[in-house]
Scaffold this motif. Sequence first.
Motif, PDB file in Angstrom:
ATOM      1  N   LEU A   1       1.978   6.964  -6.731  1.00  0.00           N
ATOM      2  CA  LEU A   1       1.033   7.664  -7.178  1.00  0.00           C
ATOM      3  C   LEU A   1       1.338   9.296  -7.093  1.00  0.00           C
ATOM      4  N   ASP A   2       1.869   9.306  -5.705  1.00  0.00           N
ATOM      5  CA  ASP A   2       2.555  10.629  -5.517  1.00  0.00           C
ATOM      6  C   ASP A   2       3.526  11.341  -6.519  1.00  0.00           C
TER       7      ASP A   2
ATOM      8  N   LEU B   1       0.950  -0.946  -0.168  1.00  0.00           N
ATOM      9  CA  LEU B   1       0.097   0.079   0.039  1.00  0.00           C
ATOM     10  C   LEU B   1       0.889   1.090   0.080  1.00  0.00           C
ATOM     11  N   LEU B   2       1.578   1.348   0.719  1.00  0.00           N
ATOM     12  CA  LEU B   2       2.676   2.541   0.915  1.00  0.00           C
ATOM     13  C   LEU B   2       3.539   2.605  -0.357  1.00  0.00           C
ATOM     14  N   ARG B   3       4.033   1.722  -1.009  1.00  0.00           N
ATOM     15  CA  ARG B   3       4.600   1.591  -2.128  1.00  0.00           C
ATOM     16  C   ARG B   3       3.877   2.190  -3.333  1.00  0.00           C
ATOM     17  N   SER B   4       2.514   1.651  -3.591  1.00  0.00           N
ATOM     18  CA  SER B   4       1.620   2.127  -4.510  1.00  0.00           C
ATOM     19  C   SER B   4       1.289   3.687  -4.178  1.00  0.00           C
ATOM     20  N   SER B   5       1.169   3.993  -2.985  1.00  0.00           N
ATOM     21  CA  SER B   5       0.720   5.415  -2.649  1.00  0.00           C
ATOM     22  C   SER B   5       2.098   6.474  -2.975  1.00  0.00           C
ATOM     23  N   ARG B   6       3.129   5.858  -2.937  1.00  0.00           N
ATOM     24  CA  ARG B   6       4.407   6.665  -3.104  1.00  0.00           C
ATOM     25  C   ARG B   6       4.519   6.701  -4.596  1.00  0.00           C
TER      26      ARG B   6
END
Length: 86
Positions: free
Chosen positions: A49-50, A42-47
């Motif tokens: 996207l950012d 989740l954190l990797r995909s969020s990064r």
Amino acid sequence: MNDTLAPVRSLGSDRQLPTSATDGARLALADRLELRLGLWLLLRSSRRLDSARDHGDHTRRLVNARSRDGRLHDTFRSHALSSVRT
């Protein structure tokens, strides 16, 4: 139906994970690893996207700046040409 508060289930089993730390049950090592892997993904995909959003913003600002510079150059050129003709 809103499923954001649905019970959390482990991928390979039908048993439910404890919903709070007050249940007294400890998570098994495999369950903790699944949770850590899920959080990491989740954190990797969020990064990502950012980063993509930042890249898009940078590109948009760059295009806007070039367009503004082009309009300014055209304005100065037309002003210079009109002042030479008179």
